[in-house]
Design a protein around this motif. Structure first.
Motif, PDB file in Angstrom:
ATOM      1  N   GLN A   1       9.836  -2.539   1.484  1.00 12.88           N
ATOM      2  CA  GLN A   1       8.806  -3.563   1.812  1.00 12.88           C
ATOM      3  C   GLN A   1       7.439  -3.304   1.008  1.00 12.88           C
ATOM      4  OE1 GLN A   1       9.337  -5.795   4.201  1.00 12.88           O
ATOM      5  NE2 GLN A   1      11.576  -5.212   4.054  1.00 12.88           N
ATOM      6  N   LEU A   2       7.506  -2.232   0.215  1.00 14.48           N
ATOM      7  CA  LEU A   2       6.305  -1.710  -0.521  1.00 14.48           C
ATOM      8  C   LEU A   2       5.940  -2.789  -1.657  1.00 14.48           C
ATOM      9  CD1 LEU A   2       6.889   1.927  -0.687  1.00 14.48           C
ATOM     10  CD2 LEU A   2       5.317   0.962   0.924  1.00 14.48           C
TER      11      LEU A   2
ATOM     12  N   GLU B   1       5.928  -4.380  -5.041  1.00 15.20           N
ATOM     13  CA  GLU B   1       6.737  -4.344  -6.127  1.00 15.20           C
ATOM     14  C   GLU B   1       6.786  -3.277  -7.148  1.00 15.20           C
ATOM     15  OE1 GLU B   1       8.790  -7.152  -9.536  1.00 15.20           O
ATOM     16  OE2 GLU B   1       7.736  -8.095  -7.745  1.00 15.20           O
ATOM     17  N   GLY B   2       5.449  -2.750  -7.538  1.00 12.83           N
ATOM     18  CA  GLY B   2       5.488  -1.806  -8.680  1.00 12.83           C
ATOM     19  C   GLY B   2       5.699  -0.180  -7.989  1.00 12.83           C
ATOM     20  N   GLN B   3       5.512  -0.416  -6.791  1.00 12.76           N
ATOM     21  CA  GLN B   3       5.628   1.010  -6.089  1.00 12.76           C
ATOM     22  C   GLN B   3       6.926   1.387  -5.565  1.00 12.76           C
ATOM     23  OE1 GLN B   3       3.059   2.475  -7.109  1.00 12.76           O
ATOM     24  NE2 GLN B   3       1.851   0.475  -7.538  1.00 12.76           N
ATOM     25  N   VAL B   4       8.129   0.578  -5.728  1.00 10.41           N
ATOM     26  CA  VAL B   4       9.182   0.838  -5.242  1.00 10.41           C
ATOM     27  C   VAL B   4      10.113   1.611  -5.974  1.00 10.41           C
ATOM     28  CG1 VAL B   4      11.350  -0.224  -4.283  1.00 10.41           C
ATOM     29  CG2 VAL B   4       9.271  -1.481  -4.047  1.00 10.41           C
ATOM     30  N   ASP B   5      10.499   2.715  -5.653  1.00  7.82           N
ATOM     31  CA  ASP B   5      11.626   3.694  -6.280  1.00  7.82           C
ATOM     32  C   ASP B   5      12.795   3.044  -6.028  1.00  7.82           C
ATOM     33  OD1 ASP B   5      12.866   5.619  -7.490  1.00  7.82           O
ATOM     34  OD2 ASP B   5      11.799   7.248  -6.503  1.00  7.82           O
ATOM     35  N   TYR B   6      13.561   2.346  -7.051  1.00  9.38           N
ATOM     36  CA  TYR B   6      14.723   1.581  -6.892  1.00  9.38           C
ATOM     37  C   TYR B   6      15.733   2.686  -7.057  1.00  9.38           C
ATOM     38  CZ  TYR B   6      12.346  -2.745  -7.320  1.00  9.38           C
ATOM     39  OH  TYR B   6      11.362  -3.925  -7.162  1.00  9.38           O
TER      40      TYR B   6
ATOM     41  N   VAL C   1       9.609   4.986   5.432  1.00  8.71           N
ATOM     42  CA  VAL C   1       8.671   5.722   4.561  1.00  8.71           C
ATOM     43  C   VAL C   1       7.204   5.454   5.645  1.00  8.71           C
ATOM     44  CG1 VAL C   1       9.464   5.647   2.552  1.00  8.71           C
ATOM     45  CG2 VAL C   1       7.825   3.766   3.527  1.00  8.71           C
ATOM     46  N   VAL C   2       6.356   6.366   5.505  1.00  4.29           N
ATOM     47  CA  VAL C   2       4.963   6.294   6.272  1.00  4.29           C
ATOM     48  C   VAL C   2       4.061   5.935   5.028  1.00  4.29           C
ATOM     49  CG1 VAL C   2       3.138   7.312   7.465  1.00  4.29           C
ATOM     50  CG2 VAL C   2       5.621   7.731   8.024  1.00  4.29           C
ATOM     51  N   LEU C   3       3.301   4.736   5.272  1.00  5.18           N
ATOM     52  CA  LEU C   3       2.246   4.170   4.257  1.00  5.18           C
ATOM     53  C   LEU C   3       0.879   4.486   4.814  1.00  5.18           C
ATOM     54  CD1 LEU C   3       1.801   2.654   1.702  1.00  5.18           C
ATOM     55  CD2 LEU C   3       1.534   0.692   3.262  1.00  5.18           C
ATOM     56  N   VAL C   4       0.112   5.348   4.301  1.00  6.36           N
ATOM     57  CA  VAL C   4      -1.017   5.980   4.605  1.00  6.36           C
ATOM     58  C   VAL C   4      -1.926   5.135   3.660  1.00  6.36           C
ATOM     59  CG1 VAL C   4      -2.604   7.851   4.821  1.00  6.36           C
ATOM     60  CG2 VAL C   4       0.069   8.233   5.061  1.00  6.36           C
ATOM     61  N   ARG C   5      -3.144   4.501   4.484  1.00 10.22           N
ATOM     62  CA  ARG C   5      -4.272   3.835   3.516  1.00 10.22           C
ATOM     63  C   ARG C   5      -5.548   4.410   3.718  1.00 10.22           C
ATOM     64  NH1 ARG C   5      -4.158  -1.596   4.842  1.00 10.22           N
ATOM     65  NH2 ARG C   5      -4.204  -2.516   3.067  1.00 10.22           N
ATOM     66  N   VAL C   6      -6.443   4.486   2.825  1.00  8.23           N
ATOM     67  CA  VAL C   6      -7.854   4.886   3.041  1.00  8.23           C
ATOM     68  C   VAL C   6      -8.693   3.716   2.352  1.00  8.23           C
ATOM     69  CG1 VAL C   6      -9.722   6.449   2.342  1.00  8.23           C
ATOM     70  CG2 VAL C   6      -7.264   7.305   2.827  1.00  8.23           C
ATOM     71  N   ARG C   7      -9.322   3.106   3.413  1.00  7.31           N
ATOM     72  CA  ARG C   7     -10.273   1.899   2.955  1.00  7.31           C
ATOM     73  C   ARG C   7     -11.632   2.251   3.363  1.00  7.31           C
ATOM     74  NH1 ARG C   7     -11.721  -2.351   6.110  1.00  7.31           N
ATOM     75  NH2 ARG C   7     -10.277  -1.794   7.820  1.00  7.31           N
ATOM     76  N   ASP C   8     -12.436   1.776   2.140  1.00  7.61           N
ATOM     77  CA  ASP C   8     -13.985   1.939   2.106  1.00  7.61           C
ATOM     78  C   ASP C   8     -14.553   0.846   1.747  1.00  7.61           C
ATOM     79  OD1 ASP C   8     -14.536   1.850  -0.517  1.00  7.61           O
ATOM     80  OD2 ASP C   8     -13.282   3.864  -0.976  1.00  7.61           O
ATOM     81  N   GLU C   9     -15.840   0.734   1.946  1.00  2.00           N
ATOM     82  CA  GLU C   9     -16.747  -0.436   1.668  1.00  2.00           C
ATOM     83  C   GLU C   9     -17.645  -0.023   0.788  1.00  2.00           C
ATOM     84  OE1 GLU C   9     -16.512  -2.194   6.148  1.00  2.00           O
ATOM     85  OE2 GLU C   9     -18.258  -1.084   5.488  1.00  2.00           O
ATOM     86  N   GLY C  10     -17.392   0.583  -0.563  1.00  5.57           N
ATOM     87  CA  GLY C  10     -18.169   1.278  -1.398  1.00  5.57           C
ATOM     88  C   GLY C  10     -18.202   0.470  -2.539  1.00  5.57           C
TER      89      GLY C  10
END
Ligand code: ADP
Length: 890
Positions: free
Chosen positions: A778-779, A781-786, A797-806
């Motif tokens: 589901q990740l 395309e470029g990040q999938v480890d085929y 997998v656990v998907l961790v995201r850090v979002r800012d308004e910088g």
């Protein structure tokens, strides 16, 4: 030239007679003899019988041209006199002539009509009579006039009676007149030996009318006239035919040198032969003294040309064709056989000549073999067969012999010319090859850019052997695969750069053509030989185990045979050159293969040099980049080091200077500042050390892997931020999310991302740290480890995201910021401190723990989202031990 002249044998068609002339003669004769019907049979030499060619009679019940009364009345009214019983000279005595009354020619006959096969039972058109058969055959045999009545006719020739159709009426009297061949005064032939050209039969309808024997003389005169006309016509046609032969012979004799193409010449010969004689099959055979072999080069079997024989003749040795050898080389004679009439023994002796490249000719009637003589030797033969008996008369043979004589000279000349032309062509080709090779070698030694060199290589190879498609496949460094690097394609399908938006795109497309090498048929064949061919079966086999690009290449080039030349530098394989022409089964000439091997050998060392040069260039570029980065780092690091150092030195000197005056509170404040700055320095040095550690590719990171609760790690990370942040950090993480990793490194990564989010955001900005569960597929395309998606698995997998308004990161920097010491251009000119090491270290940590880290999105002025994933595991069962685990984790 029309087929009427050159094609069919003319004697077979009615057009060969002067019919209108014969018609009017017959008509006049009928008038003179007051005959009610007349027919004319002419000798057909093909079937050796008399064939009815003309038959006409007065129309029954039709009024005569000048009379108002109907025909029968007309005939009845004819004034007749009794027929003289006296025998006229030349009148057959085998048949008793009957009483008749001679009629006087008083008026013209009623209107005439031609009689067709369908309309008469008596002497129908086309009917053939053999010698002695019926009235016609008898007149022919006896060469005498025959007069007889109806009853006599029935008695002698038609015991069953004359069957006629109702509109015909039954003739009452017959008169048959043979037409002898006119004699020349000098001819010593007696009448008995005279050839009979035809027979005229006249008949009377009315019983009271008849022929008189005194009319015999007139009848002979008529026969003579017919004979002269026929003879005259025959001579005229013969003359015309001979004129045509002469013209044709002339054409053949002048064929050289303007028409030196041998295949054309033999085609002309065939046309000529057809014009001279009736022929069903023809065979042209050569004997070559140089090779001492016999070649059948042109054959027609019953009108059907044996295709491709000229290009691929049937070849035999003299010992395989003893009869041919004997009659052409030893006896040097013309052979003429009548296959049904000659002694069977004689025919059997020559049977070898009647079979072979021209099929089985044993069922034909006539066979003729003409030797092709050149000075005192025989260089070949022309053999003919015909379904006609006596198809080849002595005059025909003479004409054919003259023709053979002429074509022998022409053919020998053409062969000589062909040979010299071929050697001139070969010399020219060799010259061209040398010049192409020279220019290629020059290019090889001067071009150092690998792509250009490879293109020159494939182009040269294709040009040298006129191949449609030439491809160079380079062996990968691990020796697993062959990857196409350059294609030269005359059809334009694979090198049409106009359809590609750029040359790079085209190169990328070519590089998708990959063929398996190790453990494939290619690997085995390369070991076995200096070159080899892939046929359709092998191509298909290879396509099945190739990558998509490779399979498309192998199938869509529609190759039937692909020449593969391993390109080696010393003994090491550099790649393979594939040479072929789409849709062709071409096998290259040994000379062509040696040329390709030579050019490949030269190209190999040039390719190796260019590869080395490329490597050096890349290394140089990398060194230059590293040098630039080092300079940038020194600037950054000195700034980063100097800031806490100046704080330390400032506060330390203040402590020194004011030590007598300041209270303990003040001293503690200074000491705290000094310690803070020292911590900063320590952190920076740690980061640099970490970067050095993870930077070395071959060094494995020491990881303490175990189950880690993502929420716990995130909470701790938020307390470890290196800067005092003003932004609000929101954490949205389900406590049930657990990953398998090194807890310390995970916290370091989260801290770093949060640090960045805060550092590069305005104070009022929001920072959100979130995590969710998903699966690998589901990740983005470029990040999938085929490699982890094999056997239908799709790990969680656990998907961790850090979002800012910088401030965001400009597009051109988005990938670079993950490199060592690289900071976005804008960050270099702002007071925000940083070493450019954080993201580099984070990515290496996450990758070492089986995940990936990337910049998901960043819009300058709006903010960024950094994401990473790690393999998810089930939360451990909650026990005292787990809680302990959680505690140690934190
Ligand atoms: P640094 O110590 O310079 O922050 P990093 O490797 O962590 O080093 O980041 C590299 C560069 O990426 C930074 O210098 C900055 O230009 C850019 N960057 C990183 N994170 C962000 C962010 N959240 N917003 C904007 N720019 C960022």
């Amino acid at each position: 030239m029309s087929t009427a002249i050159w094609g069919e044998s003319e004697t077979q068609s009615d057009e060969s007679y002067p019919l209108s002339l014969l018609n009017s003669l017959l008509q006049q004769m009928m008038e003179q003899f007051m005959a009610q019907g007349a027919c004319l049979a002419l000798y057909d030499e093909n079937i050796r019988q008399m064939v009815i060619r003309r038959h006409m009679r007065a129309k029954i019940n039709s009024p005569a041209p000048n009379s108002p009364t109907p025909a029968p009345t007309n005939i009845e009214n004819i004034d007749t006199i009794p027929m003289n019983r006296r025998k006229a000279p030349g009148v057959a005595n085998a048949v008793t002539s009957t009483t008749g009354r001679m009629r006087r020619l008083s008026r013209p006959l009623p209107s005439l009509e031609p009689v067709s096969t369908a309309r008469t039972a008596l002497f129908p058109l086309g009917e053939a009579y053999t010698y002695r058969q019926d009235l016609i055959g008898t007149a022919w045999q006896k060469n005498e006039l025959i007069m007889l009545s109806h009853d006599e006719y029935v008695e002698t020739f038609a015991p069953g009676g004359i069957v006629t159709s109702p509109d015909e009426g039954t003739p009452a009297f017959f008169l048959a007149i043979p037409i002898p061949e006119p004699l020349m005064l000098s001819d010593p032939v007696t009448r008995k030996q005279q050839q009979i050209l035809g027979v005229i039969v006249l008949y009377q309808a009315h019983p009271s009318t008849g022929f008189q024997s005194s009319q015999g003389h007139e009848a002979w005169q008529w026969a003579e006239r017919f004979g002269l006309y026929l003879q005259n016509d025959r001579l005229r046609r013969l003359n015309a035919r001979h004129n045509d032969y002469m013209k044709r012979l002339q054409q053949i004799s002048t064929a050289f040198p303007s028409d030196v193409i041998l295949s054309k010449l033999v085609e002309n010969v065939h046309q000529f032969v057809k014009a001279v004689v009736h022929v069903n099959s023809m065979l042209l055979t050569f004997y070559d003294r140089d090779t001492t072999k016999i070649y059948d080069v042109f054959a027609i079997d019953h009108g059907n040309r044996i295709e491709g024989l000229y290009e691929r003749p049937v070849i035999a040795l003299p010992k395989d064709r003893p009869v041919w050898w004997k009659v052409t080389q030893e006896q040097q004679r013309t052979v003429l056989l009548s296959l049904t009439q000659d002694e069977p023994e004689l025919v059997r002796e020559h049977e070898e000549l009647l079979k072979g490249a021209w099929g089985d000719q044993t069922n034909e009637e006539s066979f003729l073999l003409l030797p092709m003589k050149m000075f005192n030797r025989v260089v070949g033969s022309l053999s003919l067969t015909s379904s006609h008996p006596e198809a080849f008369s002595p005059e025909d043979i003479l004409v054919l012999e003259t023709m053979v004589q002429l074509i022998t000279v022409s053919i020998e000349n053409a062969k000589l010319y062909d040979r010299s032309r071929r050697s001139v062509k070969r010399a020219r080709q060799r010259e061209e090859t040398l010049s192409v090779m020279n220019s290629a070698l020059l290019a090889f030694s001067s071009v150092l850019i690998l792509v250009e060199l490879l293109h020159k290589f494939v182009e040269t190879a294709a040009t040298l052997v006129q191949a449609g498609l030439c491809t160079f496949f380079q062996l990968t460094s691990d020796g697993e695969e062959l990857i196409a690097q350059a294609i030269y394609d005359t059809t334009g399908k694979w090198n049409d750069a106009t359809q590609m938006s750029s040359r790079e795109q085209h190169e990328d497309l070519i590089k998708m053509i990959r063929l398996p090498f190790k453990n494939s048929i290619l690997g085995k064949l390369v070991e076995a030989d200096t070159f080899f061919y892939l046929d359709t079966t092998l191509i298909d086999e290879l396509a099945q185990i190739s990558s998509e690009g490779g399979a498309i290449f192998l199938r869509e080039t529609h190759s039937h045979k692909m020449l593969m030349i391993p390109v080696r530098y010393q003994s090491e394989l550099v790649g393979i050159l594939a040479v072929h022409t789409p849709r062709q089964d071409r096998v290259f000439h040994p000379e062509e293969v040696s040329t390709l091997l030579a050019i490949s050998g030269q190209a190999a060392s040039a390719i190796r040099n260019a590869q080395l040069f490329e490597k050096i260039r890349e290394t140089n570029a990398e060194l230059q980049r590293m040098d630039r980065l080092k300079d940038e780092f020194i600037v950054t690091a000195s700034h980063e080091l100097r800031t806490p150092l100046s704080a330390i030195s400032g506060y330390a000197s203040m402590l020194k200077r004011q030590s007598a005056r300041i209270d303990s509170q003040q001293a503690l404040r200074y000491a705290t500042k000094i310690s803070g700055a020292t911590q900063q320095l320590t952190d920076l040095i740690t980061q640099m050390t970490d970067a050095a550690k993870v930077g070395a590719i071959d060094r494995k990171l020491e990881l303490q892997v175990g189950p880690v609760q993502v929420l716990a790690a995130a909470e701790i990370a938020t307390t470890m931020l290196s800067v005092n942040i003003e932004q609000t950090i929101t954490v949205q993480i389900d406590p049930n999310l657990w990953v398998q990793c090194d807890g310390l490194h995970l916290r370091q990564v989260i801290t770093n991302l949060l640090d960045n989010a805060a550092k590069y955001s305005p104070p009022a900005g929001q920072v959100v740290l979130s995590a969710r569960s998903t699966t690998l597929s589901q990740l983005p395309e470029g990040q999938v480890d085929y490699s982890k998606l094999v056997h239908g698995e799709d790990p969680p997998v656990v998907l961790v995201r850090v979002r800012d308004e910088g401030e965001g990161i400009p597009l051109e920097d988005q990938e670079k910021i993950f490199e060592k010491f690289v900071r976005a251009t804008r960050s270099l000119t702002t007071p925000v401190r940083g070493s450019g090491l954080g993201l580099f270290i984070c990515r290496r940590y996450i990758e070492a723990m089986g995940g990936k880290l990337w910049l998901e999105i960043s819009i300058p002025g709006e903010g960024s989202v950094f994401s990473f994933y790690l393999p998810q595991i089930q939360p451990p069962v909650e026990t005292g031990e787990t809680r302990e685990l959680e505690r140690t984790n934190t």
